[in-house]
Design a protein around this motif. Structure first.
Motif, mmCIF file in Angstrom:
data_model
loop_
_atom_site.group_PDB
_atom_site.id
_atom_site.type_symbol
_atom_site.label_atom_id
_atom_site.label_comp_id
_atom_site.label_asym_id
_atom_site.label_seq_id
_atom_site.Cartn_x
_atom_site.Cartn_y
_atom_site.Cartn_z
ATOM 1 N N SER A 24 8.502 11.255 1.986
ATOM 2 C CA SER A 24 7.701 10.029 1.949
ATOM 3 C C SER A 24 7.483 9.432 3.339
ATOM 4 C CB SER A 24 8.379 8.989 1.049
ATOM 5 O OG SER A 24 9.677 8.679 1.525
ATOM 6 N N TYR A 28 4.685 6.534 4.622
ATOM 7 C CA TYR A 28 5.210 5.268 5.142
ATOM 8 C C TYR A 28 4.662 4.998 6.542
ATOM 9 C CZ TYR A 28 8.370 1.780 7.023
ATOM 10 O OH TYR A 28 8.866 0.656 7.616
ATOM 11 N N SER A 31 1.059 3.929 6.523
ATOM 12 C CA SER A 31 0.920 2.538 6.065
ATOM 13 C C SER A 31 1.304 1.574 7.181
ATOM 14 C CB SER A 31 1.810 2.298 4.840
ATOM 15 O OG SER A 31 1.468 3.175 3.794
ATOM 16 N N TYR A 58 11.171 0.891 2.457
ATOM 17 C CA TYR A 58 11.646 2.262 2.697
ATOM 18 C C TYR A 58 13.164 2.351 2.562
ATOM 19 C CZ TYR A 58 12.185 6.895 4.618
ATOM 20 O OH TYR A 58 12.511 8.230 4.755
ATOM 21 N N MET A 61 14.439 2.317 -0.928
ATOM 22 C CA MET A 61 14.336 3.639 -1.538
ATOM 23 C C MET A 61 15.515 4.526 -1.122
ATOM 24 S SD MET A 61 13.295 7.007 -0.616
ATOM 25 C CE MET A 61 12.116 6.867 0.706
ATOM 26 N N SER A 325 10.835 0.297 -5.033
ATOM 27 C CA SER A 325 10.482 0.907 -3.752
ATOM 28 C C SER A 325 10.256 2.410 -3.898
ATOM 29 C CB SER A 325 11.591 0.643 -2.724
ATOM 30 O OG SER A 325 11.685 -0.732 -2.435
ATOM 31 N N LEU A 329 6.613 4.051 -2.857
ATOM 32 C CA LEU A 329 6.478 5.153 -1.897
ATOM 33 C C LEU A 329 5.994 6.429 -2.572
ATOM 34 C CD1 LEU A 329 9.609 4.349 0.241
ATOM 35 C CD2 LEU A 329 7.259 4.423 1.070
ATOM 36 N N THR A 333 2.644 8.524 -1.564
ATOM 37 C CA THR A 333 2.807 9.910 -1.119
ATOM 38 C C THR A 333 2.017 10.902 -1.982
ATOM 39 O OG1 THR A 333 5.017 9.409 -0.261
ATOM 40 C CG2 THR A 333 4.499 11.729 -0.634
#
Length: 365
Positions: A24, A28, A31, A58, A61, A325, A329, A333
């Motif tokens: 991911s 990230y 973004s 992030y 996650m 999260s 993500l 992705t």
């Protein structure tokens, strides 16, 4: 064949979460890059606010896998403040999983996005991550004579001038404590003896430079120092010998059932700013850590072995803090992976993002 199946199944316990966490990263970074461009004409405070929010997504996650997925039990000794603060986080250092422990405490204070690290210089070469950690406010430092005080001061001063919330993680030992590396421990103890400091058994002798520079550069911005001592319950053998702490892969393979965290908040007024007195103060804090770890590993009371003194309280992490999260993500992705153009962008982000990141962190440390 059965043995191969067992080994393969065991490795999946690590590769599955590792693939998702690493996989991911391009989505990230894309973004974050879009926000970085949009915010270039906005005040720095606005950029840092959303950057912290993105980072929190992030790292939440990451904690889903390291805490919810592994089922590890977190035992906390001491009271974590309910309100967010600008702090320096000082901890003993044993393994790569120590970085995750800082996140575990920060999310319980709703300060996960504010976490920034003082990192060993070699980590700046990590693909994508090395550059982003620097962009998020982390500082890379070299050891001994190659340590650049000016670069670190400039980095931290810039952050505080823009009002960036700070949860700065520092491991003053510099090197991970491994009970099997007898020569490293002996060298550390010899250094303490030479400098007239107390010899430590379960930690290495702390080095003061990075901690003192951080304290000096942010003295008007900080509220406290969080003095944290960490012990992994899986690190004591049947014969009561301490063994190495689990690495990140071992942690994800659920080899650590319980983590014990001793937390102590130290107000800034209690910390001497002068280098000589600060050095003594820092070493005294590590003497306290050493006594805590001695009790943890060497207590003769069977009811107290693998426990810190005092009352430890289990602190479960709710799925509502982390699972959203993972879904966010994942949603960012999957579109990249399901189309040909998306896959090209995905690969190019890994390749060119890494190369440009390496150039950037070397040109602007």
């Amino acid at each position: 064949m059965l043995l191969s199946l067992v080994v393969h199944t065991y490795s999946l316990r690590y590769w599955f979460p590792a693939t998702i966490m690493l996989g991911s990263a391009p989505a990230y970074l894309l973004s974050w890059g879009a926000w970085r461009l949009l915010s270039s004409v906005l005040p720095a405070r606005m950029y840092h606010k959303l950057d912290d929010r993105l980072y929190s997504v992030y790292q939440s996650m990451v904690l889903f896998f390291f805490e919810n997925y592994t089922g590890v039990e977190i035992i906390i000794y001491g009271d974590i403040p309910k309100n967010k603060e600008n702090v320096i986080y000082l901890s003993n250092h044993q393994c790569t999983a120590d970085w995750i422990i800082a996140d575990m405490l920060a999310i319980r204070q709703s300060a996960l996005g504010h976490v920034r690290y003082v990192l060993k210089d070699g980590l700046k070469w990590l693909p994508l991550y090395g550059w982003y950690f620097s962009q998020h406010g982390g500082a890379y430092v070299k050891r001994s004579a190659r340590f650049s005080e000016i670069a670190m001061k400039k980095k931290l001063y810039t952050q505080t001038q823009s009002g960036t919330p700070m949860y700065l993680v520092i491991f003053p030992e510099g090197t991970r404590y491994n009970p099997e590396l007898k020569s490293v421990i002996a060298d550390s103890q010899a250094f303490a003896t030479k400098e007239g400091l107390a010899v430590l058994k379960h930690t290495l002798t702390p080095r003061m430079k990075a901690s003192h520079i951080a304290l000096e550069a942010m003295k008007d911005h900080l509220h406290a120092v969080y003095d944290v001592t960490v012990a992994y319950e899986s690190t004591l053998t049947v014969s009561r010998q301490r063994k190495p702490a689990p690495s990140m892969p071992e942690f994800l393979c659920k080899e650590c059932p319980r983590v014990h965290i001793h937390f102590d908040r130290v107000d800034m007024k209690e910390i001497p700013p002068e280098p000589l007195f600060f050095r003594r103060w820092l070493h005294e804090r590590f003497e306290i850590k050493d006594r805590l770890l001695t009790d943890f590993y060497e207590s003769e009371d069977d009811d107290r072995i693998c426990r810190f003194p005092g009352e430890g309280k289990p602190s479960p992490l709710l799925l509502s803090k982390t699972l959203p999260s993972v879904m966010i993500l994942g949603a960012l992705t999957l579109p990249l992976l399901l189309t040909e153009s998306g896959r090209r962008l995905y690969v190019r982000t890994w390749v060119y993002g890494t190369l440009l990141g390496w150039l950037w962190v070397n040109a602007f440390p």
